[in-house]
Design an enzyme around this catalytic site. Structure first.
Site, PDB file in Angstrom:
ATOM      1  N   CYS A   1     -39.781  11.470  25.980  1.00 37.76           N
ATOM      2  CA  CYS A   1     -39.432  12.707  25.276  1.00 37.76           C
ATOM      3  C   CYS A   1     -40.527  13.152  24.307  1.00 37.76           C
ATOM      4  CB  CYS A   1     -38.083  12.597  24.577  1.00 37.76           C
ATOM      5  SG  CYS A   1     -37.950  11.261  23.393  1.00 37.76           S
TER       6      CYS A   1
ATOM      7  N   HIS B   1     -34.458  10.979  19.720  1.00 38.26           N
ATOM      8  CA  HIS B   1     -34.944  11.861  20.783  1.00 38.26           C
ATOM      9  C   HIS B   1     -35.793  12.972  20.176  1.00 38.26           C
ATOM     10  CE1 HIS B   1     -34.941  14.016  24.566  1.00 38.26           C
ATOM     11  NE2 HIS B   1     -34.348  15.063  24.020  1.00 38.26           N
TER      12      HIS B   1
END
Length: 190
Positions: free
Chosen positions: A26, A127
């Site tokens: 990510c 994330h």
């Protein structure tokens, strides 16, 4: 028909670059999405990790499994290599103080639930998510989304950031040029 105006050609919408989630990459996807092109790969991020901790057997800047999960130092070093900077947003400041035209984009670090198939686990991971203006529209370029999500204009972006900061442990990085960072021109005086 005479007298009726001819239709104006509609310009096509500006294409939005958006990478989808793969492994634990990510941070790489957030970098490429905020920059609107593929400039970084897992290999490039791993090289940055080696530069950050050259004598380390177990690199503290990425997953032990080699699947990504890069930390903020990798993102900051990647941006610095392009003449850009990541500025931490102090969540105590009102978002109205952000000078949005001076900000290239945003990279957020958000809590993300962990699941195995349909089973949700009582764990939270982190994330990385990119936000960026393309044309006159701000987009959520989260790599977990199927496609970019249009947020709208400046007011809607500020609302999105406000909601993300209010939800819990969220960090916001402003992606700016070195000149904007040095001058502090991303911040409006109180």
């Amino acid at each position: 028909v005479s007298g009726s105006p001819s239709p104006r050609p509609v310009s096509p919408p500006v294409p939005v670059y958006h990478e989808r989630q793969r492994l634990e990459l990510c941070a790489v996807h957030a970098l490429n999405n905020v920059l609107q092109q593929r400039l970084f790969s897992q290999e490039a991020a791993d090289e940055i990790c080696k530069r950050l901790a050259p004598d380390s057997r177990l690199n503290p800047h990425r997953s032990l499994l080699g699947t990504g999960n890069y930390d903020v130092n990798v993102i900051m070093a990647a941006l610095q290599g392009l003449g850009l900077a990541a500025v931490w947003w102090d969540r105590r400041r009102p978002l109205a103080q952000l000078v949005l035209p001076q900000v290239l984009g945003f990279i957020l670090n958000l809590p993300s639930p962990v699941s195995l198939g349909l089973l949700s686990l009582p764990l939270q991971r982190r994330h990385w998510v990119a936000l960026r203006q393309v044309g006159n529209v701000y987009y959520n370029l989260d790599s977990k989304l199927r496609e970019p999500m249009a947020l709208g204009g400046e007011a809607e972006l500020r609302d999105f950031l406000s909601a993300a900061l209010a939800e819990g442990p969220c960090e916001v990085l402003l992606v700016v040029t070195k000149e904007v960072e040095a001058a502090g021109s991303w911040l409006q005086a109180a």
